[in-house]
Motif scaffolding. Structure first.
Motif, PDB file in Angstrom:
ATOM      1  N   LYS A  35       0.632  -1.310   0.505  1.00 50.36           N
ATOM      2  CA  LYS A  35       0.263   0.235   0.027  1.00 50.36           C
ATOM      3  C   LYS A  35       0.754   1.786  -0.376  1.00 50.36           C
ATOM      4  CE  LYS A  35      -3.056   2.868   3.163  1.00 50.36           C
ATOM      5  NZ  LYS A  35      -3.783   3.359   4.263  1.00 50.36           N
ATOM      6  N   ALA A  36       1.892   0.905   0.785  1.00 46.48           N
ATOM      7  CA  ALA A  36       2.451   2.325   0.636  1.00 46.48           C
ATOM      8  C   ALA A  36       3.537   2.856   0.005  1.00 46.48           C
ATOM      9  CB  ALA A  36       3.697   2.569   2.047  1.00 46.48           C
ATOM     10  N   TYR A  37       3.710   1.666  -1.074  1.00 41.58           N
ATOM     11  CA  TYR A  37       4.856   1.725  -2.199  1.00 41.58           C
ATOM     12  C   TYR A  37       3.840   2.059  -2.884  1.00 41.58           C
ATOM     13  CZ  TYR A  37       7.264   0.685  -6.385  1.00 41.58           C
ATOM     14  OH  TYR A  37       7.970   0.687  -7.481  1.00 41.58           O
ATOM     15  N   LEU A  38       2.757   1.611  -3.384  1.00 39.40           N
ATOM     16  CA  LEU A  38       1.833   2.318  -4.647  1.00 39.40           C
ATOM     17  C   LEU A  38       1.444   3.972  -4.110  1.00 39.40           C
ATOM     18  CD1 LEU A  38      -0.638  -0.575  -4.657  1.00 39.40           C
ATOM     19  CD2 LEU A  38       0.956   0.140  -5.817  1.00 39.40           C
ATOM     20  N   LEU A  39       1.396   4.215  -2.473  1.00 41.97           N
ATOM     21  CA  LEU A  39       0.935   6.007  -2.322  1.00 41.97           C
ATOM     22  C   LEU A  39       2.340   6.614  -2.810  1.00 41.97           C
ATOM     23  CD1 LEU A  39      -1.350   5.606   0.675  1.00 41.97           C
ATOM     24  CD2 LEU A  39      -1.746   5.911  -2.395  1.00 41.97           C
ATOM     25  N   GLN A  40       3.296   5.667  -2.660  1.00 43.81           N
ATOM     26  CA  GLN A  40       4.740   7.000  -2.458  1.00 43.81           C
ATOM     27  C   GLN A  40       4.734   6.771  -4.161  1.00 43.81           C
ATOM     28  OE1 GLN A  40       7.801   6.531  -0.070  1.00 43.81           O
ATOM     29  NE2 GLN A  40       6.573   5.583   1.679  1.00 43.81           N
ATOM     30  N   ALA A  41       4.360   6.031  -4.650  1.00 43.02           N
ATOM     31  CA  ALA A  41       5.143   5.776  -6.220  1.00 43.02           C
ATOM     32  C   ALA A  41       4.032   6.933  -6.901  1.00 43.02           C
ATOM     33  CB  ALA A  41       4.725   4.433  -7.004  1.00 43.02           C
ATOM     34  N   THR A  42       3.772   7.252  -6.322  1.00 51.77           N
ATOM     35  CA  THR A  42       2.240   8.691  -6.952  1.00 51.77           C
ATOM     36  C   THR A  42       3.292  10.112  -6.716  1.00 51.77           C
ATOM     37  OG1 THR A  42       1.355   9.125  -5.669  1.00 51.77           O
ATOM     38  CG2 THR A  42       0.251   7.338  -7.280  1.00 51.77           C
ATOM     39  N   HIS A  43       4.235   9.774  -6.077  1.00 53.11           N
ATOM     40  CA  HIS A  43       4.802  10.896  -6.051  1.00 53.11           C
ATOM     41  C   HIS A  43       6.201  11.773  -7.435  1.00 53.11           C
ATOM     42  CE1 HIS A  43       4.487  10.938  -0.927  1.00 53.11           C
ATOM     43  NE2 HIS A  43       2.964  10.450  -1.867  1.00 53.11           N
ATOM     44  N   VAL A  44       5.998  10.612  -8.054  1.00 59.28           N
ATOM     45  CA  VAL A  44       7.252  10.665  -8.704  1.00 59.28           C
ATOM     46  C   VAL A  44       6.711  11.509 -10.460  1.00 59.28           C
ATOM     47  CG1 VAL A  44       9.248   9.431  -7.523  1.00 59.28           C
ATOM     48  CG2 VAL A  44       8.014   8.663  -9.296  1.00 59.28           C
ATOM     49  N   LEU A  45       5.435  11.530 -10.131  1.00 56.66           N
ATOM     50  CA  LEU A  45       4.436  11.008 -11.436  1.00 56.66           C
ATOM     51  C   LEU A  45       4.452  13.535 -11.816  1.00 56.66           C
ATOM     52  CD1 LEU A  45       1.472   8.698 -11.297  1.00 56.66           C
ATOM     53  CD2 LEU A  45       3.707   8.737 -12.008  1.00 56.66           C
ATOM     54  N   GLN A  46       4.400  12.819 -12.918  1.00 58.97           N
ATOM     55  CA  GLN A  46       3.867  14.529 -13.235  1.00 58.97           C
ATOM     56  C   GLN A  46       2.326  15.207 -13.953  1.00 58.97           C
ATOM     57  OE1 GLN A  46       7.292  15.807 -15.521  1.00 58.97           O
ATOM     58  NE2 GLN A  46       6.364  17.943 -16.247  1.00 58.97           N
ATOM     59  N   PRO A  47       2.437  15.973 -13.496  1.00 57.12           N
ATOM     60  CA  PRO A  47       0.414  16.259 -14.185  1.00 57.12           C
ATOM     61  C   PRO A  47       1.211  16.388 -15.642  1.00 57.12           C
ATOM     62  CG  PRO A  47       1.535  17.474 -11.761  1.00 57.12           C
ATOM     63  CD  PRO A  47       2.493  16.686 -12.379  1.00 57.12           C
ATOM     64  N   LYS A  48       0.404  16.308 -16.201  1.00 58.14           N
ATOM     65  CA  LYS A  48      -0.091  15.950 -17.351  1.00 58.14           C
ATOM     66  C   LYS A  48      -0.997  16.885 -18.135  1.00 58.14           C
ATOM     67  CE  LYS A  48      -0.569  11.335 -18.612  1.00 58.14           C
ATOM     68  NZ  LYS A  48      -0.338  10.251 -19.195  1.00 58.14           N
ATOM     69  N   GLY A  49      -1.567  17.181 -19.642  1.00 52.26           N
ATOM     70  CA  GLY A  49      -2.637  17.422 -20.015  1.00 52.26           C
ATOM     71  C   GLY A  49      -2.844  17.766 -21.548  1.00 52.26           C
ATOM     72  N   VAL A  50      -3.429  18.326 -21.809  1.00 55.82           N
ATOM     73  CA  VAL A  50      -3.117  19.058 -23.920  1.00 55.82           C
ATOM     74  C   VAL A  50      -4.027  20.461 -23.426  1.00 55.82           C
ATOM     75  CG1 VAL A  50      -3.988  16.867 -24.421  1.00 55.82           C
ATOM     76  CG2 VAL A  50      -5.825  18.155 -23.764  1.00 55.82           C
ATOM     77  N   ASP A  51      -4.082  21.492 -24.232  1.00 54.91           N
ATOM     78  CA  ASP A  51      -4.354  22.911 -24.603  1.00 54.91           C
ATOM     79  C   ASP A  51      -6.053  22.758 -24.644  1.00 54.91           C
ATOM     80  OD1 ASP A  51      -5.063  25.020 -25.178  1.00 54.91           O
ATOM     81  OD2 ASP A  51      -3.306  24.953 -27.345  1.00 54.91           O
ATOM     82  N   PRO A  52      -5.977  23.422 -23.911  1.00 57.76           N
ATOM     83  CA  PRO A  52      -7.256  23.182 -23.667  1.00 57.76           C
ATOM     84  C   PRO A  52      -8.298  23.665 -24.865  1.00 57.76           C
ATOM     85  CG  PRO A  52      -6.506  24.183 -21.665  1.00 57.76           C
ATOM     86  CD  PRO A  52      -5.495  24.249 -22.549  1.00 57.76           C
ATOM     87  N   LEU A  53      -8.140  24.353 -25.544  1.00 55.41           N
ATOM     88  CA  LEU A  53      -7.750  24.936 -27.480  1.00 55.41           C
ATOM     89  C   LEU A  53      -7.829  24.064 -28.105  1.00 55.41           C
ATOM     90  CD1 LEU A  53      -7.687  28.677 -26.817  1.00 55.41           C
ATOM     91  CD2 LEU A  53      -9.757  27.327 -26.317  1.00 55.41           C
ATOM     92  N   HIS A  99     -12.484  13.160 -23.700  1.00 52.82           N
ATOM     93  CA  HIS A  99     -12.075  13.672 -22.476  1.00 52.82           C
ATOM     94  C   HIS A  99      -9.925  13.310 -21.690  1.00 52.82           C
ATOM     95  CE1 HIS A  99     -15.982  12.610 -21.668  1.00 52.82           C
ATOM     96  NE2 HIS A  99     -16.312  11.498 -21.771  1.00 52.82           N
ATOM     97  N   PRO A 100     -10.287  14.441 -22.841  1.00 50.28           N
ATOM     98  CA  PRO A 100      -8.066  14.664 -22.763  1.00 50.28           C
ATOM     99  C   PRO A 100      -7.959  14.613 -21.362  1.00 50.28           C
ATOM    100  CG  PRO A 100      -8.707  16.983 -22.835  1.00 50.28           C
ATOM    101  CD  PRO A 100     -10.330  15.707 -22.606  1.00 50.28           C
ATOM    102  N   PRO A 101      -6.504  14.073 -21.044  1.00 52.33           N
ATOM    103  CA  PRO A 101      -5.640  14.126 -19.016  1.00 52.33           C
ATOM    104  C   PRO A 101      -6.118  15.476 -19.306  1.00 52.33           C
ATOM    105  CG  PRO A 101      -3.904  13.923 -21.307  1.00 52.33           C
ATOM    106  CD  PRO A 101      -5.084  13.732 -21.415  1.00 52.33           C
ATOM    107  N   LYS A 102      -6.020  15.940 -17.695  1.00 50.72           N
ATOM    108  CA  LYS A 102      -5.965  17.860 -17.432  1.00 50.72           C
ATOM    109  C   LYS A 102      -5.456  17.348 -15.786  1.00 50.72           C
ATOM    110  CE  LYS A 102     -11.094  18.030 -18.582  1.00 50.72           C
ATOM    111  NZ  LYS A 102     -11.399  16.682 -19.196  1.00 50.72           N
TER     112      LYS A 102
END
Length: 278
Positions: A35-53, A99-102
């Motif tokens: 459980k702790a590994y899966l939660l801490q693994a999200t700490h190295v993820l980088q937010p990503k998204g597309v141009d709203p327009l 439904h693009p990533p935000k």
């Protein structure tokens, strides 16, 4: 009862014994570690998204009913290729994603501090069990206790050849061969995205600070280095599976965080077996 392990010099000879911190006697809780590994693994993820327009920069409007055509929005004008084509909708060519990533999505999962400390201590305790280390796939000589503890001179090594010589003196020839021969080349999407090679996880070397050995370890397949102050569950239990082979220096054991020793850890053990997942 204190847990004692041999202390080795750079020639693989026993120079005495050292006492492991109390964290190595914590209860082993695989469910909490996962459980702790899966939660801490999200700490190295980088937010990503597309141009709203993206896909919406168009003059397209619906022409309404009565024309014998679909009411989807179409580009205004006439006399050129784009005119009259459907646009600005997710179901058409060159339209936006449905439904693009935000980037504002919350991808960082939080973990209770007591759970994090107990999971870290539990992973250390699992690394002190030879049967768990072997079950994870490490090649360990018979009658060899874990973790391996070396003299502080080990931190001053600056060449990969010197590191390999010390590990062979400790009887880790099979482990080095497993890491070297297990290095594979990927193909397809993973290779196009830079993840060209797959490499088995070998021993984790823990030192007091960032010495010259940090550069030497990078050139040995499978080996990783981390200072004691930066020790995390991501390095101790890759994939959420405890039992990684650890190689400490004597000073690194003394530099472990104080929250993993003494009364601070004993307070966490009180409700561990009752509340943590097994």
């Amino acid at each position: 009862m204190p847990l004692l392990v041999p202390l080795y010099n750079l020639k693989g000879e026993k120079q005495g014994e050292v006492e492991l911190p109390s964290a190595f006697q914590a209860p082993i809780l695989p469910g909490l570690i996962k459980k702790a590994y899966l939660l801490q693994a999200t700490h190295v993820l980088q937010p990503k998204g597309v141009d709203p327009l993206a896909g919406r920069r168009t003059s397209a409007e619906s022409r309404g009913t009565g024309l014998g055509i679909a009411r989807i929005a179409r580009v205004k004008g006439s006399g050129y290729t784009r005119a009259g084509q459907a646009a600005g909708r997710a179901s058409v060519v060159k339209g936006p994603q449905a439904h693009p990533p935000k980037p504002e999505k919350r991808i960082r999962k939080r973990l209770n501090e007591k759970e994090r400390r107990l999971a870290l201590a539990s992973a250390l305790a699992a690394s002190a069990r030879a049967e768990l280390v072997k079950a994870r796939g490490h090649r360990l000589p018979e009658a060899r206790s874990v973790p391996l503890v070396l003299m502080d001179e080990f931190e001053e090594l600056g060449k990969a050849s010197d590191v390999i010589r010390v590990l062979r003196a400790l009887g880790l020839d099979e482990e080095l061969r497993r890491c070297r021969e297990g290095r594979k080349r990927r193909s397809g999407t993973a290779a196009r995205r830079g993840r060209v090679h797959y490499e088995p996880r070998g021993p984790l070397i823990v030192t007091k600070g960032d010495g010259t050995i940090a550069r030497a370890v990078r050139n040995v397949p499978g080996l990783e280095h981390v200072p004691a102050r930066k020790l995390s569950l991501l390095a101790l239990a890759p994939g959420g599976r405890p039992g990684r082979l650890l190689i400490f220096t004597r000073s690194a054991l003394e530099a472990l965080p104080a929250s993993l020793n003494g009364r601070a850890l004993e307070a966490l053990k009180v409700r561990a077996l009752a509340s943590a997942p097994s």
